[in-house]
Every structure is written in structure tokens, then in C-alpha cells.
Design a protein around this motif. Structure first.
Motif, PDB file in Angstrom:
ATOM      1  N   ALA A   1     -12.472  55.816 -74.758  1.00 26.96           N
ATOM      2  CA  ALA A   1     -11.625  55.677 -75.853  1.00 26.96           C
ATOM      3  C   ALA A   1     -10.850  54.363 -76.017  1.00 26.96           C
ATOM      4  O   ALA A   1     -10.900  53.880 -77.023  1.00 26.96           O
ATOM      5  CB  ALA A   1     -10.601  56.818 -75.628  1.00 26.96           C
ATOM      6  N   VAL A   2     -10.698  53.671 -75.151  1.00 30.99           N
ATOM      7  CA  VAL A   2      -9.932  52.383 -75.196  1.00 30.99           C
ATOM      8  C   VAL A   2     -11.126  51.509 -75.533  1.00 30.99           C
ATOM      9  O   VAL A   2     -10.847  50.673 -76.453  1.00 30.99           O
ATOM     10  CB  VAL A   2      -9.215  52.027 -73.760  1.00 30.99           C
ATOM     11  N   GLU A   3     -12.307  51.447 -75.032  1.00 25.65           N
ATOM     12  CA  GLU A   3     -13.200  50.725 -75.397  1.00 25.65           C
ATOM     13  C   GLU A   3     -13.638  50.652 -76.836  1.00 25.65           C
ATOM     14  O   GLU A   3     -13.808  49.755 -77.521  1.00 25.65           O
ATOM     15  CB  GLU A   3     -14.457  50.902 -74.543  1.00 25.65           C
ATOM     16  N   ASP A   4     -13.681  51.841 -77.356  1.00 27.13           N
ATOM     17  CA  ASP A   4     -13.932  52.156 -78.805  1.00 27.13           C
ATOM     18  C   ASP A   4     -12.773  51.645 -79.712  1.00 27.13           C
ATOM     19  O   ASP A   4     -13.079  51.220 -80.796  1.00 27.13           O
ATOM     20  CB  ASP A   4     -14.331  53.819 -79.149  1.00 27.13           C
ATOM     21  N   PHE A   5     -11.678  52.062 -79.217  1.00 24.29           N
ATOM     22  CA  PHE A   5     -10.412  51.394 -80.200  1.00 24.29           C
ATOM     23  C   PHE A   5     -10.343  49.780 -80.144  1.00 24.29           C
ATOM     24  O   PHE A   5     -10.398  49.225 -81.215  1.00 24.29           O
ATOM     25  CB  PHE A   5      -9.201  51.953 -79.328  1.00 24.29           C
ATOM     26  N   ALA A   6     -10.643  48.929 -78.882  1.00 24.39           N
ATOM     27  CA  ALA A   6     -10.814  47.827 -78.777  1.00 24.39           C
ATOM     28  C   ALA A   6     -11.905  47.210 -79.887  1.00 24.39           C
ATOM     29  O   ALA A   6     -11.893  46.244 -80.612  1.00 24.39           O
ATOM     30  CB  ALA A   6     -10.978  47.226 -77.448  1.00 24.39           C
ATOM     31  N   HIS A   7     -13.080  48.053 -79.728  1.00 26.04           N
ATOM     32  CA  HIS A   7     -14.129  47.428 -80.562  1.00 26.04           C
ATOM     33  C   HIS A   7     -13.748  47.724 -81.979  1.00 26.04           C
ATOM     34  O   HIS A   7     -14.102  46.629 -82.922  1.00 26.04           O
ATOM     35  CB  HIS A   7     -15.398  48.460 -80.486  1.00 26.04           C
ATOM     36  N   GLU A   8     -13.176  48.569 -82.609  1.00 20.44           N
ATOM     37  CA  GLU A   8     -12.866  48.884 -84.031  1.00 20.44           C
ATOM     38  C   GLU A   8     -11.744  47.790 -84.298  1.00 20.44           C
ATOM     39  O   GLU A   8     -11.633  47.526 -85.400  1.00 20.44           O
ATOM     40  CB  GLU A   8     -12.194  50.305 -84.243  1.00 20.44           C
ATOM     41  N   TRP A   9     -10.921  47.537 -83.478  1.00 14.93           N
ATOM     42  CA  TRP A   9      -9.639  46.627 -83.580  1.00 14.93           C
ATOM     43  C   TRP A   9     -10.145  45.185 -83.742  1.00 14.93           C
ATOM     44  O   TRP A   9      -9.536  44.452 -84.731  1.00 14.93           O
ATOM     45  CB  TRP A   9      -8.580  46.485 -82.427  1.00 14.93           C
TER      46      TRP A   9
ATOM     47  N   LEU B   1      -0.902  49.518 -89.088  1.00 12.04           N
ATOM     48  CA  LEU B   1      -0.347  49.560 -87.776  1.00 12.04           C
ATOM     49  C   LEU B   1       1.342  49.615 -87.924  1.00 12.04           C
ATOM     50  O   LEU B   1       2.038  50.429 -87.308  1.00 12.04           O
ATOM     51  CB  LEU B   1      -0.654  48.250 -86.934  1.00 12.04           C
TER      52      LEU B   1
ATOM     53  N   ARG C   1      -5.104  45.787 -91.686  1.00 12.72           N
ATOM     54  CA  ARG C   1      -4.836  46.386 -90.563  1.00 12.72           C
ATOM     55  C   ARG C   1      -3.684  46.512 -89.977  1.00 12.72           C
ATOM     56  O   ARG C   1      -2.808  47.373 -89.528  1.00 12.72           O
ATOM     57  CB  ARG C   1      -5.790  45.487 -89.309  1.00 12.72           C
TER      58      ARG C   1
ATOM     59  N   SER D   1       2.194  53.142 -89.124  1.00 11.18           N
ATOM     60  CA  SER D   1       1.922  54.101 -88.183  1.00 11.18           C
ATOM     61  C   SER D   1       2.998  54.058 -87.092  1.00 11.18           C
ATOM     62  O   SER D   1       3.685  55.007 -86.782  1.00 11.18           O
ATOM     63  CB  SER D   1       0.603  53.944 -87.504  1.00 11.18           C
TER      64      SER D   1
END
Length: 143
Positions: free
Chosen positions: A12-20, A31, A27, A34
């Protein structure tokens, strides 16, 4: 295979970092909104007893009476004030009577028996007054 086996915090953290890392024009705005919404919702759950008490207002006392007034001057101002209060009470009573007359006319226009209603109200008020006086005399200690 279980549903929970496919969920991994590391992924989940890797996926978030990839999208970020992907370029997005809004963006930081998203943020900020949010974070603000999360903070606001979190503050809704803070009990009022834990919040800071507001500062008491600063009161400025204004005295409009001379400190060396005589008893006669005090009595005269009290009498003038009482006369003003009596005039106000008379005006309020006159307004109340005008209002009652308007309601009487409205009741008669809508075919209600206004006189019977007034008799019933008077009887109810007399009964309530009798109960109040009975309760007041009944509550007095007997010697």
C-alpha cells in the motif's frame, strides 16, 4: 486464497509513493483539502470539556449617578422611573387587549363560540389559582 492475504501495508505504501511521484497539477490542493477535512472531522469528536474556555469579556462599568445625590433626589428619580414603568405596563396591557379583540373577531369570523371559550379559560385560570393557593396553604407547617 483469503481476502486479507492480498492486503499488505508495504504494498500500500509503495503504491501510494508510485502514484505520488506521477505529475498532477492539483496534488497539493487536494492534499490540503484532505488534511483540512480530516482535521475538522477529528475536531468534531473532541469533547467541549477539553476545549479552551473563552476569555471573560472586559466589563466597563458606567455610572450615570452622581455619588453625592441626596435622598430626595434618589426618591424623585425612583418615582420618575416608576411612572415610566407604569406607562409601559399600561401600553402593554392596551396592546394585549387589542390583540385579544383581534382574535375574538377572527374567532367570530370563523364561526367559533368565543364567549364560551373565554368562560372556559376563566374557569381554568380560577381552578389553577385555587390549586395554587391550596398548595401554598397546605405546604405551611401546622402548629
Amino acid at each position: 486464497m483469503s481476502f486479507w492475504r492480498r492486503i499488505s501495508p508495504r504494498r500500500a505504501v509503495e503504491d501510494f509513493a508510485h502514484e505520488w511521484r506521477q505529475p498532477a497539477p492539483h496534488r497539493w490542493k487536494v492534499l490540503g483539502v484532505s488534511v483540512a477535512a480530516t482535521f475538522f472531522i477529528g475536531m468534531m469528536f473532541v469533547p467541549k470539556s477539553q476545549r479552551i474556555e473563552p476569555r471573560p469579556p472586559e466589563v466597563t462599568w458606567i455610572t450615570s449617578y452622581a455619588a453625592d445625590r441626596s435622598d430626595a433626589e434618589i426618591a424623585a428619580s425612583n418615582l420618575a422611573n416608576q411612572q415610566r414603568q407604569d406607562e409601559i405596563a399600561a401600553r402593554l396591557a392596551k396592546r394585549e387587549e387589542i390583540r385579544k379583540n383581534l382574535y375574538r373577531e377572527l374567532g367570530r369570523a370563523t364561526f367559533l363560540d368565543v364567549d364560551e371559550m373565554e368562560r372556559k379559560i376563566a374557569a381554568d385560570e380560577a381552578a389553577a389559582a385555587a390549586r395554587a393557593s391550596e398548595a401554598a396553604t397546605g405546604a405551611a407547617p401546622a402548629n
